[in-house]
Design a protein around this motif. Structure first.
Motif, PDB file in Angstrom:
ATOM      1  N   UNK A 137      27.458  45.304  36.480  1.00 62.17           N
ATOM      2  CA  UNK A 137      28.718  45.779  35.912  1.00 62.17           C
ATOM      3  C   UNK A 137      28.662  45.701  34.395  1.00 62.17           C
ATOM      4  N   UNK A 147      33.181  35.312  36.422  1.00 60.05           N
ATOM      5  CA  UNK A 147      34.454  35.926  36.783  1.00 60.05           C
ATOM      6  C   UNK A 147      34.269  37.381  37.194  1.00 60.05           C
ATOM      7  N   UNK A 167      35.315  39.036  40.688  1.00 60.63           N
ATOM      8  CA  UNK A 167      36.244  40.161  40.778  1.00 60.63           C
ATOM      9  C   UNK A 167      35.630  41.321  41.540  1.00 60.63           C
ATOM     10  N   UNK A 213      35.922  40.669  45.324  1.00 60.19           N
ATOM     11  CA  UNK A 213      37.201  40.852  46.007  1.00 60.19           C
ATOM     12  C   UNK A 213      37.821  42.217  45.712  1.00 60.19           C
ATOM     13  N   UNK A 263      38.491  43.768  42.883  1.00 63.76           N
ATOM     14  CA  UNK A 263      39.281  43.976  41.677  1.00 63.76           C
ATOM     15  C   UNK A 263      38.535  44.842  40.673  1.00 63.76           C
ATOM     16  N   UNK A 264      37.217  44.810  40.750  1.00 63.43           N
ATOM     17  CA  UNK A 264      36.409  45.651  39.887  1.00 63.43           C
ATOM     18  C   UNK A 264      35.426  46.414  40.772  1.00 63.43           C
ATOM     19  N   UNK A 265      35.099  47.618  40.349  1.00 59.75           N
ATOM     20  CA  UNK A 265      34.117  48.390  41.094  1.00 59.75           C
ATOM     21  C   UNK A 265      32.761  48.165  40.454  1.00 59.75           C
ATOM     22  N   UNK A 293      39.198  47.367  50.568  1.00 60.01           N
ATOM     23  CA  UNK A 293      40.557  47.131  51.047  1.00 60.01           C
ATOM     24  C   UNK A 293      40.565  46.260  52.314  1.00 60.01           C
ATOM     25  N   UNK A 321      39.810  42.684  51.282  1.00 59.24           N
ATOM     26  CA  UNK A 321      40.926  42.027  50.609  1.00 59.24           C
ATOM     27  C   UNK A 321      41.903  41.359  51.583  1.00 59.24           C
ATOM     28  N   UNK A 322      42.013  41.936  52.774  1.00 66.12           N
ATOM     29  CA  UNK A 322      42.940  41.372  53.763  1.00 66.12           C
ATOM     30  C   UNK A 322      42.547  39.954  54.145  1.00 66.12           C
ATOM     31  N   UNK A 347      42.258  34.761  46.726  1.00 66.58           N
ATOM     32  CA  UNK A 347      41.698  34.745  45.374  1.00 66.58           C
ATOM     33  C   UNK A 347      42.623  33.950  44.463  1.00 66.58           C
ATOM     34  N   UNK A 360      43.139  32.978  40.642  1.00 67.90           N
ATOM     35  CA  UNK A 360      42.644  33.417  39.334  1.00 67.90           C
ATOM     36  C   UNK A 360      42.468  32.234  38.391  1.00 67.90           C
ATOM     37  N   UNK A 374      38.484  30.848  40.912  1.00 69.12           N
ATOM     38  CA  UNK A 374      37.898  31.070  39.591  1.00 69.12           C
ATOM     39  C   UNK A 374      38.329  29.946  38.656  1.00 69.12           C
TER      40      UNK A 374
END
Lengths: 327, 402
Positions: A27, A59, A63, A66, A68-70, A88, A91-92, A96, A98, A173
């Motif tokens: 990333x 971090x 992310x 879970x 939050x970031x691709x 998605x 995530x269920x 997480x 923060x 985190x």
């Protein structure tokens, strides 16, 4: 161990069916490469630590895990779902927590928990919340505004909110930054209790001593994993040994300079009144020789996590320099 | 011994600013400290590019709007002519009206119903009715009556135009009546202009302002509330938590907007009730229609605020961006200054503001009894603005963390 591949250390899981298995995760944010190829596999019920300095990619990796970031690149599965295409679904079943306290400071403890319960679509949220409040001993604070809680209680509340839906995978985190030692210990006991119930826990920290509380850990540095495994494995694997030199402060000061000049691979640092020296195994005799020469008492001790980290960073930086010079 | 010294850091030398007591006395110390603080504030200000840009843009915008767009003595008000007598005297009067530059002759209508629709929907602010046989009656010295129907909901807009018309009757027909009808020019004017103030005969400003207030209040509060809504979550770090939950961006957006819809209606009820009781603002049209279209307006504002909220990085920026929309909304929508009095470019820009359309809707329904057919175009415009803004909001939101 001395040759760290460009992608970082491999991190095979000590089990047949890892809960989480990602490879070559990358990333970037603009020109900054936050994560440059991370491989991680974690077993069910394991407490897996992400250790490393600020900005090392802990971090960002979390992310990405879970959703939050691709990720820019890489592949993998978490909880049986593809981390890129099915985030998605993941995530269920992920909890997480923060880095900074991220519940609503202007809602009460109970209201925060109710919100978390409803968002995750729990049946009978009110009942679940009361049960959780009771379990965590938050009863006395249930109607306090979350913003008024102390650091330790805030962390417990945040942990409660992120585990309310019994996630299979829990991402924490830097959960213990700014929390006093007693609260920190209790927090870790909570985490271990959750893991014994079968929850898989990923926890990031920059406290070296917290690493020892994890089953295994990955050491992040500049977006790569420098070392991976249990604390003892990592220390043994680093090939370092450590000595503790005691004597007059003047003597030790000279000794420190001499060791640093004679053995560039050695690390020499003050621990109270003693000098803590760590060197690669093969240099042990020379270090002991120097100690005796200056009349310092010399005893073998366990290398510290810090020693290993600095040692690995030096190797990494050295390799990077060499690669740059070659190109 | 010397080695030990080297290992310890050197004792700091006396720093020049510090006096013997540890702090420099008097004015110099005060100025130095002040300087440090001022430099720090400037650095922080310069670092926030959006704020900086708005600091420059807002005064410029205000200057342009007040200088060029706003006209306290509006001209070019839309007028429609209902002529039953296509004759020289009637045409001359219409021409004279146009020459005053107070009026723009927009169209000729054939029936009273058509004229009625035009004025109710706000497409025309004046209707001039020329009675049958107008020219003939002028020549006969019968002093026929011309009827000027004025939409007086906004007394500011129509006032000076109406007074200009009254003067016209005396001078207009000078050319036509030269010759045989010369005697008609002496004494009384050859025809009378009857001005009929519709909707607000007493020319109460409050009648026009109160519905406007509803629009302004809704714009102000809802825009600011929602503009802050997302930035607040981002600033406090709670957005990361929200995004990690199974909530989708659309759920987050609708969930954030929904409570404020109720807030909006409460505000509307307060303003309208007070307006009715204190200022006697009438409710001529259908309240149900008003409620339905107010709903549309509220949601449009919320979506707009939400979009701002996804563009701004901090609450401060969000506030300023909201202000950037509110300022033209107040000045260019026709709330204080007549819409028709603005130049073409300003009217064009004004059409992009939700408030412009809502003002026409609420004034139309409350004061003129406008029906769905009369305000359909405005409602459609609002819906288009809302959809566009919502699409932008959802699209922007998805990318917030990446």
């Amino acid at each position: 161990m001395n040759d760290i591949p460009a992608e970082g250390a491999a991190c095979p899981a000590p089990c047949a069916k890892p809960v989480l298995d990602v490879r070559r995760l990358r990333k970037s944010f603009g020109a900054r490469k936050a994560v440059r190829g991370v491989d991680i596999a974690v077993c069910p019920g394991e407490i897996f630590g992400f250790l490393g300095p600020n900005g090392s990619g802990k971090t960002t990796t979390m992310r990405m895990l879970c959703g939050l970031l691709t990720p820019d690149g890489g592949e993998g599965h978490a909880l049986g779902h593809d981390i890129i295409r099915e985030s998605r679904h993941i995530r269920l079943h992920v909890g997480y927590m923060t880095q900074h306290f991220s519940l609503y400071a202007d809602l009460t403890v109970r209201e925060n928990l109710l919100f978390a319960a409803r968002v995750h679509g729990l049946p009978r949220p009110a009942r679940k919340v009361e049960q959780t409040i009771h379990e965590l001993g938050l009863g006395a604070y249930a109607d306090e505004l979350a913003g008024h809680l102390s650091g330790g209680w805030k962390q417990r509340l945040a942990l409660a909110a992120s585990t309310l839906h019994d996630p299979h995978l829990l991402l924490l985190d830097e959960p213990t930054s700014g929390v006093d030692p007693a609260a920190r210990r209790r927090f870790w006991d909570d985490i271990h209790a959750l893991a014994r119930r079968g929850m898989t826990v990923l926890v990031s920290t920059h406290y070296m001593d917290e690493a020892e509380r994890c089953h295994r850990l990955a050491w992040f540095y500049e977006g790569r994993i420098l070392a991976c495994g249990g604390v003892d494995d990592i220390i043994t694997g680093s090939g370092l040994v450590a000595l503790e030199a005691a004597g007059e402060p003047e003597t030790l000061t000279v000794l420190q300079r001499t060791v640093q000049a004679a053995l560039p691979a050695a690390q020499c640092t003050w621990m109270g009144e003693k000098l803590h020296i760590s060197v690669p195994k093969e240099l042990r005799d020379r270090a002991e020789c120097l100690c005796r020469e200056y009349g310092a008492e010399c005893a073998t001790t366990r290398p510290r996590m810090e020693d290993v980290f600095i040692h690995l960073v030096r190797i990494q930086d050295h390799a990077a320099e060499k690669a740059e010079a070659a190109s | 011994m010397s080695r030990t010294n080297a290992a310890r850091p050197e004792a700091p030398r006396e720093i020049s600013i510090m006096g013997k007591g540890g702090r420099m006395p008097g004015l110099r110390a005060f100025l130095l400290c002040l300087h440090a603080m001022v430099v720090k504030e400037f650095l922080q200000l310069l670092r926030d590019r959006v704020t900086l840009a708005l600091i420059v843009m807002i005064p410029l915008m205000e200057l342009v709007l007040f200088g060029y767009a706003i006209n306290m003595n509006p001209r070019h008000l839309p007028l429609a002519v209902l002529s039953a007598d296509n004759s020289p005297a009637g045409r001359a009067f219409v021409q004279a009206l146009a020459n005053t530059r107070y009026f723009d002759i927009r169209r000729l209508v054939r029936s009273e119903e058509e004229a009625e629709t035009l004025i109710r929907s706000g497409k025309a602010q004046f209707i001039l009715q020329i009675p049958p046989g107008f020219t003939r009656d002028v020549y006969r010295g019968l002093r026929p009556k011309l009827l000027l129907l004025a939409d007086a909901t906004d007394p500011v807009a129509t006032g000076s135009a109406v007074s200009a018309v009254s003067q016209l009757a005396i001078r207009t027909l000078g050319h036509e009546l030269a010759g045989p009808g010369r005697h008609l020019l002496a004494g009384e004017p050859p025809f009378q202009v009857v001005v009929h103030q519709r909707y607000n005969p007493a020319q109460e400003t409050a009648i026009n302002v109160v519905p406007g207030i509803v629009g302004i209040i809704l714009t102000m509060t809802l825009l600011i509330f929602t503009a802050m809504a997302v930035t607040r979550e981002v600033e406090r770090g709670t957005m990361e938590y929200l995004l990690a939950t199974p909530l989708t961006p659309v759920e987050i957006m609708l969930g954030k907007i929904a409570p404020y819809i109720i807030v909006g209606f409460v505000q509307m009820v307060i303003v309208l009730t007070a307006g009715h009781v204190l200022f006697g603002v009438p409710v001529v049209g259908s309240l149900a229609l008003l409620v339905a279209l107010t709903m549309l307006f509220i949601v449009t504002n919320l979506a707009l605020g939400y979009t701002i909220s996804t563009l701004a990085r901090t609450q401060l920026q969000a506030m300023q961006m909201a202000f950037f929309i509110m300022l033209p909304s107040i000045l260019m929508s026709g709330f204080v200054f007549p819409f028709a009095g603005m130049p073409g470019w300003a009217r064009f820009l004004g059409e992009f503001l939700p408030l412009t359309h809502y003002l026409r809707i609420i004034r139309g329904i409350l004061l003129k009894g406008a029906s769905w057919a009369d305000v359909r175009a405005e409602a459609l415009a609002l819906a288009v603005i809302m959809l566009t803004v919502m699409i932008v909001a959802v699209h922007r939101f998805r990318r917030t963390l990446d």
